[in-house]
Write a protein that holds these residues in place. Structure first.
Motif, PDB file in Angstrom:
ATOM      1  N   GLY A 222      89.106  72.432  31.503  1.00 14.50           N
ATOM      2  CA  GLY A 222      89.851  73.691  31.460  1.00 14.50           C
ATOM      3  C   GLY A 222      90.687  73.896  30.211  1.00 14.50           C
ATOM      4  O   GLY A 222      91.491  74.826  30.149  1.00 14.50           O
ATOM      5  N   LYS A 223      90.477  73.071  29.196  1.00 15.09           N
ATOM      6  CA  LYS A 223      91.320  73.124  28.001  1.00 15.09           C
ATOM      7  C   LYS A 223      90.615  73.781  26.815  1.00 15.09           C
ATOM      8  O   LYS A 223      89.389  73.764  26.704  1.00 15.09           O
ATOM      9  N   THR A 224      91.421  74.370  25.933  1.00 17.23           N
ATOM     10  CA  THR A 224      90.934  74.744  24.603  1.00 17.23           C
ATOM     11  C   THR A 224      91.268  73.579  23.680  1.00 17.23           C
ATOM     12  O   THR A 224      92.385  73.060  23.706  1.00 17.23           O
ATOM     13  N   VAL A 225      90.299  73.171  22.864  1.00 17.08           N
ATOM     14  CA  VAL A 225      90.436  71.928  22.100  1.00 17.08           C
ATOM     15  C   VAL A 225      90.205  72.184  20.616  1.00 17.08           C
ATOM     16  O   VAL A 225      89.194  72.793  20.229  1.00 17.08           O
ATOM     17  N   LEU A 226      91.134  71.707  19.785  1.00 17.04           N
ATOM     18  CA  LEU A 226      90.968  71.725  18.337  1.00 17.04           C
ATOM     19  C   LEU A 226      90.717  70.296  17.873  1.00 17.04           C
ATOM     20  O   LEU A 226      91.549  69.407  18.075  1.00 17.04           O
ATOM     21  N   ASN A 227      89.575  70.066  17.263  1.00 19.77           N
ATOM     22  CA  ASN A 227      89.188  68.749  16.752  1.00 19.77           C
ATOM     23  C   ASN A 227      89.186  68.800  15.233  1.00 19.77           C
ATOM     24  O   ASN A 227      88.318  69.421  14.615  1.00 19.77           O
ATOM     25  N   THR A 228      90.185  68.172  14.611  1.00 20.68           N
ATOM     26  CA  THR A 228      90.314  68.206  13.150  1.00 20.68           C
ATOM     27  C   THR A 228      89.700  66.963  12.527  1.00 20.68           C
ATOM     28  O   THR A 228      89.600  65.922  13.169  1.00 20.68           O
ATOM     29  N   PHE A 229      89.290  67.077  11.254  1.00 19.06           N
ATOM     30  CA  PHE A 229      88.550  65.998  10.580  1.00 19.06           C
ATOM     31  C   PHE A 229      87.402  65.572  11.497  1.00 19.06           C
ATOM     32  O   PHE A 229      87.199  64.397  11.777  1.00 19.06           O
ATOM     33  N   SER A 230      86.638  66.539  11.938  1.00 16.74           N
ATOM     34  CA  SER A 230      85.746  66.372  13.095  1.00 16.74           C
ATOM     35  C   SER A 230      84.459  65.624  12.795  1.00 16.74           C
ATOM     36  O   SER A 230      83.739  65.256  13.722  1.00 16.74           O
ATOM     37  N   TYR A 231      84.105  65.436  11.508  1.00 14.10           N
ATOM     38  CA  TYR A 231      82.899  64.684  11.130  1.00 14.10           C
ATOM     39  C   TYR A 231      81.682  65.309  11.801  1.00 14.10           C
ATOM     40  O   TYR A 231      81.335  66.450  11.491  1.00 14.10           O
ATOM     41  N   THR A 232      81.041  64.637  12.744  1.00 16.06           N
ATOM     42  CA  THR A 232      79.867  65.228  13.409  1.00 16.06           C
ATOM     43  C   THR A 232      80.201  65.781  14.795  1.00 16.06           C
ATOM     44  O   THR A 232      79.303  66.068  15.587  1.00 16.06           O
TER      45      THR A 232
END
Length: 398
Positions: A222-232
């Protein structure tokens, strides 16, 4: 390889060698002739010529080799490597028996008794990473030993002989049957597309296995997710499979977009329902602030050092500022997954970075969980630098 050179250890370093410290530091030994070859076996002696340890000579960062044995009579040959590899494989038996995980480390350098070498297992294939010409001189013995003690379809290698550990371009295939790429591996049931023949990295960092599982199982729903320096996009995939409403993956590398699309696709996730952005993370932070964007979860896993056209990032110096920006984009009661693989500071100092960042923002927080290296990344207490991974899962409090 039979020649052994005797080397004096400087007096102030004798106690650490005796206590089990495995790295032969550059400043720990008396000068050696310039023409000595990397890979030569060396006996380390104290000022009275008493034996301390046996190792090999090889330049790796500020090191000049690794201790291999405390037994002066031990011969460093194929049998020596077979014994070390057998012990390492038995230690990881539970992972070999786990049908839901087919990618993990089977030999972790000094943690398993041979500094300068790591071996990873990818669905029947082995990847050897060499960190010095010294250990690479034993390649034939090591490959022969692996042939006797391990089941594998093929072996690949990565060479990181450069002083800074940079990847040396070359043919990565060594022996056996060549893999068909992408090679699909599983990690706690999640599928990842990996490449053993495509540059320095494979497509996934195996040391974050437990963190990805926790994100999927406990925090993503149920979350909104920001993945930084996400690579692949490995964290993004884990979050999406855990029920995240939407993931946003941000990385500066152009190929990160196609690689992230591939990782979503092999898991049956509609990548078009996710956001995959090629941009400098610091630029994206500014954009997100301007647009008043907030996320329920922000994942921060930067490299120890990174440089773009406008920014230079050093984890030991700049992590608190990076975390401040992440706090600004995190909803109240939201989660921040703060991670660093920098070996120059420990968990206590990392927690100090977290406290500093929240104090600067005037925000409260609660530490929910902590992670270091998983069990297959075996470490020893005598070499604290080897336990480099620090992950803290934080809740931003109202």
């Amino acid at each position: 390889m039979n020649k052994v050179i005797k080397v004096k250890v400087k007096s102030k370093h004798i106690k650490s060698i005796q206590a089990g410290y495995p790295l032969i530091a550059e400043g720990a030994i008396e000068p050696i002739a310039n023409d000595i070859e990397e890979g030569v076996i060396i006996d380390l002696l104290d000022e009275n010529n008493r034996f301390l340890a046996k190792g090999y000579y090889g330049k790796q960062n500020k090191g000049r080799g690794w201790v291999l044995s405390r037994n002066q009579q031990e011969v460093i040959n194929q049998l020596f490597f077979e014994e070390r590899f057998n012990g390492a494989i038995n230690y990881r038996k539970s992972l070999f028996d786990d049908a839901e995980t087919t990618a993990f480390r089977i030999f972790n350098g000094e943690g398993d008794g041979i500094g300068g070498l790591t071996i990873d297992y990818y669905a029947g294939y082995l990847l050897l990473t060499w960190y010095s010409k010294g250990i690479y001189k034993f390649k034939n013995e090591i490959v022969a030993a692996l042939t006797n003690v391990a089941d594998w379809q093929g072996i690949y290698e990565k060479k990181r002989f450069d002083v800074k550990g940079t990847y040396i371009e070359g043919d990565d295939f060594v022996i056996g049957e060549e893999a068909q790429f992408p090679l699909i591996v599983k990690e706690n049931g999640i599928q990842y597309a990996i490449y053993l023949n495509d540059g320095a990295m494979t497509g996934i960092f195996l040391d974050q296995r437990n963190v990805r599982k926790t994100i999927r199982n406990k925090y993503a729903s149920g979350k909104t997710v920001l993945n930084t320096f996400s690579y692949t996009g490995a964290f993004s995939v884990a979050a999406a499979l855990g029920g995240a409403i939407k993931t946003t993956s941000v990385d500066l590398a152009n190929r990160s977009k196609s690689k992230t699309i591939e990782q979503f696709s092999v898991n049956g996730i509609d990548y078009e329902s996710q956001a995959i952005i090629v941009d400098d993370v610091f630029n994206y932070f500014k954009y997100a602030v301007r647009k008043n964007l907030l996320f329920d979860m922000v994942i921060l896993d930067p490299p120890s050092f990174a440089r773009s056209k406008k920014h230079t990032f050093s984890a030991g110096k700049d992590y608190p500022v990076l975390l401040e920006q992440a706090i600004q984009l995190t909803e109240k009661n939201g989660i921040i997954v703060a991670s660093s693989n920098c070996s120059t500071f420990n968990m206590a100092r990392f927690k100090g970075f977290i406290e500093k960042a929240f104090n600067e923002r005037g925000e409260k927080y609660k530490i929910l969980e902590e992670y270091s290296l998983p069990e297959d990344f075996k470490t020893i207490k005598e070499f604290k630098e080897g336990n480099y991974l620090k992950v803290v899962i934080i809740q931003k409090r109202p």
